[in-house]
Design an enzyme around this catalytic site. Structure first.
Site, PDB file in Angstrom:
ATOM      1  N   HIS A 127       0.881  -1.147   0.075  1.00  7.59           N
ATOM      2  CA  HIS A 127       0.055   0.002   0.183  1.00  7.59           C
ATOM      3  C   HIS A 127       0.934   1.123   0.021  1.00  7.59           C
ATOM      4  O   HIS A 127       2.080   1.173   0.153  1.00  7.59           O
ATOM      5  CB  HIS A 127      -0.922  -0.041   1.071  1.00  7.59           C
ATOM      6  CG  HIS A 127      -0.414   0.206   2.497  1.00  7.59           C
ATOM      7  ND1 HIS A 127       0.329  -0.816   2.928  1.00  7.59           N
ATOM      8  CD2 HIS A 127      -0.424   1.000   3.444  1.00  7.59           C
ATOM      9  CE1 HIS A 127       0.762  -0.609   4.090  1.00  7.59           C
ATOM     10  NE2 HIS A 127       0.338   0.832   4.494  1.00  7.59           N
ATOM     11  N   HIS A 151       1.340   4.067   1.825  1.00  8.89           N
ATOM     12  CA  HIS A 151       1.742   4.858   3.265  1.00  8.89           C
ATOM     13  C   HIS A 151       3.450   5.226   2.776  1.00  8.89           C
ATOM     14  O   HIS A 151       4.385   4.179   2.716  1.00  8.89           O
ATOM     15  CB  HIS A 151       1.337   4.173   4.223  1.00  8.89           C
ATOM     16  CG  HIS A 151       0.010   4.492   4.665  1.00  8.89           C
ATOM     17  ND1 HIS A 151      -0.695   3.744   5.809  1.00  8.89           N
ATOM     18  CD2 HIS A 151      -0.790   5.321   4.160  1.00  8.89           C
ATOM     19  CE1 HIS A 151      -2.030   4.174   5.645  1.00  8.89           C
ATOM     20  NE2 HIS A 151      -1.999   5.218   4.748  1.00  8.89           N
ATOM     21  N   ASP A 170       5.663   4.910   4.972  1.00  7.55           N
ATOM     22  CA  ASP A 170       6.857   4.118   5.762  1.00  7.55           C
ATOM     23  C   ASP A 170       6.726   2.713   4.830  1.00  7.55           C
ATOM     24  O   ASP A 170       7.566   1.991   5.454  1.00  7.55           O
ATOM     25  CB  ASP A 170       6.318   4.100   7.039  1.00  7.55           C
ATOM     26  CG  ASP A 170       4.792   3.423   7.313  1.00  7.55           C
ATOM     27  OD1 ASP A 170       4.026   3.646   6.537  1.00  7.55           O
ATOM     28  OD2 ASP A 170       4.751   2.482   8.450  1.00  7.55           O
ATOM     29  N   HIS A 171       6.184   2.660   4.075  1.00  7.58           N
ATOM     30  CA  HIS A 171       6.168   1.675   3.054  1.00  7.58           C
ATOM     31  C   HIS A 171       6.893   1.556   1.702  1.00  7.58           C
ATOM     32  O   HIS A 171       7.229   0.737   1.045  1.00  7.58           O
ATOM     33  CB  HIS A 171       4.689   0.594   3.020  1.00  7.58           C
ATOM     34  CG  HIS A 171       3.965   0.244   4.286  1.00  7.58           C
ATOM     35  ND1 HIS A 171       4.201  -1.202   4.542  1.00  7.58           N
ATOM     36  CD2 HIS A 171       3.846   0.711   5.209  1.00  7.58           C
ATOM     37  CE1 HIS A 171       3.660  -1.421   5.897  1.00  7.58           C
ATOM     38  NE2 HIS A 171       3.386  -0.128   6.272  1.00  7.58           N
ATOM     39  N   HIS A 208      -7.438  -0.696   5.794  1.00  8.61           N
ATOM     40  CA  HIS A 208      -6.524   0.270   6.117  1.00  8.61           C
ATOM     41  C   HIS A 208      -6.012   1.346   5.216  1.00  8.61           C
ATOM     42  O   HIS A 208      -6.166   2.480   5.535  1.00  8.61           O
ATOM     43  CB  HIS A 208      -4.919  -0.593   6.242  1.00  8.61           C
ATOM     44  CG  HIS A 208      -3.670   0.386   6.928  1.00  8.61           C
ATOM     45  ND1 HIS A 208      -3.801   0.706   8.153  1.00  8.61           N
ATOM     46  CD2 HIS A 208      -2.687   0.365   6.160  1.00  8.61           C
ATOM     47  CE1 HIS A 208      -2.684   1.442   8.326  1.00  8.61           C
ATOM     48  NE2 HIS A 208      -2.154   1.407   7.203  1.00  8.61           N
ATOM     49  N   ASP A 254      -0.106  -3.833   6.430  1.00  5.08           N
ATOM     50  CA  ASP A 254      -0.748  -3.362   7.554  1.00  5.08           C
ATOM     51  C   ASP A 254      -2.152  -3.647   7.820  1.00  5.08           C
ATOM     52  O   ASP A 254      -3.092  -3.036   8.313  1.00  5.08           O
ATOM     53  CB  ASP A 254      -0.807  -1.871   7.670  1.00  5.08           C
ATOM     54  CG  ASP A 254       0.723  -1.353   7.726  1.00  5.08           C
ATOM     55  OD1 ASP A 254       1.504  -2.116   8.203  1.00  5.08           O
ATOM     56  OD2 ASP A 254       0.861  -0.097   7.840  1.00  5.08           O
ATOM     57  N   HIS A 263       5.148  -4.505  10.927  1.00  4.02           N
ATOM     58  CA  HIS A 263       5.314  -3.983  12.091  1.00  4.02           C
ATOM     59  C   HIS A 263       5.268  -4.731  13.401  1.00  4.02           C
ATOM     60  O   HIS A 263       4.803  -5.787  13.314  1.00  4.02           O
ATOM     61  CB  HIS A 263       4.298  -2.727  12.438  1.00  4.02           C
ATOM     62  CG  HIS A 263       4.176  -1.518  11.598  1.00  4.02           C
ATOM     63  ND1 HIS A 263       4.799  -0.447  11.790  1.00  4.02           N
ATOM     64  CD2 HIS A 263       3.366  -1.448  10.393  1.00  4.02           C
ATOM     65  CE1 HIS A 263       4.782   0.414  10.659  1.00  4.02           C
ATOM     66  NE2 HIS A 263       3.679  -0.039   9.848  1.00  4.02           N
TER      67      HIS A 263
END
Length: 259
Positions: A56, A58, A60-61, A112, A133, A171
């Site tokens: 996805h 985001h 942090d990905h 998410h 996530d 995570h």
């Protein structure tokens, strides 16, 4: 034989590194930061990063994707319905992609984010699930874009995969998720045992992943919305009769958001 290791990133992210030892090629899942991947490649100069899988959009990905592609030429796979930097291959529900000789089925798992996907490799002994996530060890992702109905459906879809499926989420949230699971099901011995085990592991700075779907079905409250004990606790929290598993799930997710 593919080896899978976790490259820690930021405070609690894991970038999953898949290694084809025979051909010295590797792939990564959700590299939010290029630095840990580049550091690994610097320690293994004979290896080539050939593929990047994205679940996805985001930051942090995906934060490290463009740099990694520029420096290595790796092919980038990601969800068709989200903006993924440097993406080469767009993926829809039920697509298949082959990476390092492994064929992964693509599952759309909105909740998410709306375009979130998961990668599933079917293997008779140890299937592999890279779920970003959506499904966490003992938890699930926050509903930043989707609805409780969407997330409950996505989790139910993943929960139908084989017991032995290894769950590689993104995570290290397991201990905090288990604190919530204990609050939801204080009399569940599987939850209590897992909480004690993961507490020891984290005290030893040991990673708590991967999980298995069998373990998740026993200990993850978000996969247990149909259980009477979970419904009872959700009803107590909301002061209402949550008449469907989706309503129970929604109550749990709202509780967890403030837990």
């Amino acid at each position: 034989m593919i080896q899978i290791d976790a490259l820690p990133a930021f405070t609690d992210n894991y970038i999953w590194l898949l290694q084809d030892n025979a051909n010295k090629r590797c792939a990564v899942v959700d590299p939010g930061d290029a630095a840990p991947v580049l550091a690994w490649l610097a320690r293994h100069p004979d290896w080539q990063l050939s593929d990047i899988l994205i679940t996805h959009h985001h930051a942090d990905h995906v934060g490290g994707v463009a740099e990694l592609k520029k420096l290595t030429g790796a092919k980038v796979y990601g969800p068709a319905n989200e903006h993924i930097p440097a993406r080469d291959v767009t993926l829809q529900d039920n697509d298949e992609v082959t990476v390092l000789g492994l064929t992964f089925a693509v599952h759309a798992v909105p909740g998410h984010t709306l375009g979130h996907i998961a990668f599933y490799h079917e293997n008779s002994q140890r299937p592999l699930l890279f779920c970003g996530d959506t499904l966490f060890a003992a938890g699930c992702g926050r509903l930043f874009e989707g609805t409780p109905e969407q997330m409950h459906h996505s989790l139910s879809r993943l929960a139908k995969l084989p017991d032995s499926t290894l769950v590689y989420c993104a995570h290290e949230y397991t201990l905090s998720n288990l604190r919530f699971a204990v609050a939801v099901e204080p009399s569940n011995p599987d939850v209590t045992a897992r909480f004690e085990q993961v507490t020891r592991w984290r005290e030893e700075d040991r990673i708590s992943l991967p999980s298995t779907l069998e373990l998740e079905r026993k200990t993850n409250p978000f996969l247990r919305a149909s259980q009477p004990s979970v419904k009872q606790k959700a009803d107590e929290r909301t002061g209402t009769d949550n008449t469907s598993p989706v309503a129970v799930f929604a109550a749990l997710r709202a509780w967890k958001d403030k837990f």
